[in-house]
Design an enzyme around this catalytic site. Structure first.
Site, short mmCIF file in Angstrom:
data_model
loop_
_atom_site.label_atom_id
_atom_site.label_comp_id
_atom_site.label_asym_id
_atom_site.label_seq_id
_atom_site.Cartn_x
_atom_site.Cartn_y
_atom_site.Cartn_z
N ARG A 20 62.05 7.72 40.26
CA ARG A 20 63.49 7.72 39.99
C ARG A 20 63.86 6.93 38.74
NH1 ARG A 20 66.23 6.10 45.61
NH2 ARG A 20 64.14 5.28 46.07
N THR A 36 52.96 2.35 53.12
CA THR A 36 52.92 0.89 52.92
C THR A 36 51.87 0.25 53.82
OG1 THR A 36 54.76 0.73 54.48
CG2 THR A 36 55.29 0.69 52.14
N TYR A 49 57.06 -7.19 47.55
CA TYR A 49 57.03 -5.99 46.72
C TYR A 49 57.15 -6.36 45.24
CZ TYR A 49 57.63 -3.80 51.21
OH TYR A 49 57.45 -3.43 52.51
N GLU A 59 65.56 3.54 61.09
CA GLU A 59 66.06 3.99 59.80
C GLU A 59 67.44 4.61 59.97
OE1 GLU A 59 64.65 3.28 56.94
OE2 GLU A 59 63.09 2.27 58.10
N ASN A 76 54.90 -13.31 -2.72
CA ASN A 76 53.65 -13.67 -2.05
C ASN A 76 52.64 -12.53 -1.95
OD1 ASN A 76 55.52 -12.39 -0.36
ND2 ASN A 76 54.56 -13.20 1.48
#
Length: 502
Positions: free
Chosen positions: A19, A85, A107, A162, A393
């Site tokens: 994303r 995970t 994380y 969830e 220089n």
């Protein structure tokens, strides 16, 4: 009593971060002068862990090289093709030698997470004798987050649901899962060995460890943080900007509370590793990046950018840009000057308006006040470099160095062709090109006598505005001369008459 240190910390940084819409791995995007991953590792290091492991997969070699540059003591683990995970943590634990103790899981995309909060999580976990402790937060709008399901007395975490799977009643819960955990190491190893990918996503879920721990009679607890931003992750560039702005706000507040005046926080950006002394003043439009160090009573800005630059006490830098430079105590810089890498300005020295310097050491009290370029040079104390002086220089192949002694006076519009040395107390005339060494106390001049070619514009620029202006001026001058001559003649005549009458 001090908070206990974890046996290990495992930082998960294997994701692709699609994303972000970027060719750069998500965890390598920066805010506050550090990558997201370095922020995460810094927080983990602050807990004093026995072992620190970062789990990688996407752009593994690139991310590992970044870690080697910024945190070489970290151990890298590689996640295999098994997604989830849970599998990432399992791969990380393969690099952990400890058999017992507490392991933290964090994380690589949570940049505002602080070591103090992680230490509190370890302490709460160990004091409760829990198998798992999850870091949570309460939010006004929990939409999209996993909800924490607690026991009736609120002490135990019964599960995490969830948002898409939650009932209407569960969606009313305002305590959400951060995804950051403290585990009993033995419990975690055992539970991960029992997790499968038999689910809709075909992944090993770390959250399944909580259910297994409870089934085995372990206690699952939660520590609530009041700071939601601390556990917010970065998923796209909008969130990157939001968390970057929040981090900057916190950095500025920390400096102001420590005695720094920041005139306009809305236009001031300061990186996490910048240090600023007490009573320094930071004016609007200032950006301080990298390892910049600003001394006490210094004044920076307005409209100034410094990167990895040291500014001494009481110095002033106005509308200028500096990179890898040193500005001594009481020195002044600007406006509109560019100090490139290797510039060192001595105490009470001056680099004035529209001056560029590079790899130049400018001594105490020395001045380069106006419109000059000073590259690959050594300038002694008390020396003054006249306006529009160029240190030449580069010969087209190699860079060469110029040495200017103490208390030298270089005339305006001089060119010093390196390699060349100007001795102490010497001087150059205006417009001098110095091609060979100047002895101490000598005056170097090489301009020829001025010759005026009369009427050049009338002959070579006929029909131009310049020719018309020149002709008018000359005609006017001729007329004035004629009038003066006439007046003088008449005066003489009158005097003669008067004298004759006498």
């Amino acid at each position: 009593m001090e908070n206990p240190a974890p046996a290990a910390v495992v930082v998960l940084a294997a994701g692709a971060g699609t994303r972000m819409r970027s060719r750069t791995p998500k965890v390598l995007h920066e805010i506050g002068g550090r990558s997201l991953l370095v922020h995460a590792v810094t927080a983990a290091e602050g807990t004093g862990p026995g072992e620190l492991v970062v789990v990688l997969r996407h752009e593994r070699d690139r991310v590992a090289a970044h870690l080697a540059d910024h945190a070489p003591e970290v151990t890298v683990a590689d996640q295999d093709e098994v997604p989830g995970t849970g599998r990432a943590v399992q791969c990380g634990l393969e690099k952990v030698a400890a058999a017992t103790g507490t392991v933290l899981v964090t994380y690589g995309d949570v940049p505002l997470l602080e070591a103090g909060t992680l230490r509190e999580l370890v302490a709460a976990h160990e004091q409760a004798g829990a198998a798992v402790t999850v870091l949570t937060a309460k939010v006004p709008d929990p939409t999209g987050y996993g909800r924490i399901l607690r026991s009736q007395d609120g002490a135990e975490v019964l599960g995490i649901v969830e948002h898409k799977d939650a009932t209407e009643e569960q969606r009313g819960i305002d305590e959400i899962n951060s995804g950051i955990y403290a585990f009993d190491l033995a419990v975690l190893r055992d539970a991960l060995g029992r997790i499968t990918t038999d689910n809709a996503q075909g992944e090993m879920y770390l959250t399944d460890v909580l259910a297994i721990a409870r089934e085995d009679g372990g206690s699952v607890r939660a520590l609530v943080t009041s700071d939601l931003m601390m556990v917010e992750g970065v998923n796209d560039r909008v969130q990157l900007a939001q968390l970057g702005a929040e981090m900057n706000r916190r950095i500025l507040e920390r400096h102001m509370r420590a005695g720094v005046t920041i005139v306009d926080p809305a236009t001031t950006w300061i990186d996490a590793d910048v240090t600023i002394g007490q009573d320094a003043i930071i004016r609007p439009g200032v950006q301080l990046h990298g390892a910049t160090d600003v001394g006490e009573d210094a004044e920076i800005g307005p409209d100034t950018t410094l990167r990895d630059t040291e500014v001494g006490a009481g110095a002033s830098v106005l509308r200028s840009h500096a990179v890898l430079a040193e500005i001594g105590p009481g020195a002044t810089v600007g406006p509109f000057s560019y100090l490139r890498a290797g510039t060192s300005l001595g105490a009470k020295g001056k680099i004035g308006g529209f001056v560029e310097t590079k790899n130049a050491r400018i001594g105490e009290g020395a001045k380069v006040p106006h419109l000059s370029y000073v590259g690959d040079a050594e300038i002694g104390e008390g020396t003054n470099i006249g306006a529009a002086t160029i240190f030449a220089n580069y010969d087209g192949v190699e860079k060469h160095r110029t040495t200017v002694g103490r208390h030298v006076r270089v005339g305006s519009d001089s060119v010093l062709v390196a390699p060349v040395t100007i001795g102490d107390g010497a001087a150059t005339g205006a417009g001098t090109t110095v091609r060979k060494d100047v002895p101490p106390g000598a005056l170097a001049v090489n301009a020829g006598s001025q010759r005026n070619v009369e009427g050049w514009t009338l002959r070579r620029r006929a029909g131009t505005a310049a020719e018309a202006a020149a002709r008018a001026a000359l005609d006017g001058a001729d007329a004035s001369a004629a009038d003066a001559a006439s007046g003088t003649a008449e005066g003489h005549s009158d005097d003669s008459k008067e004298q004759g009458q006498r």
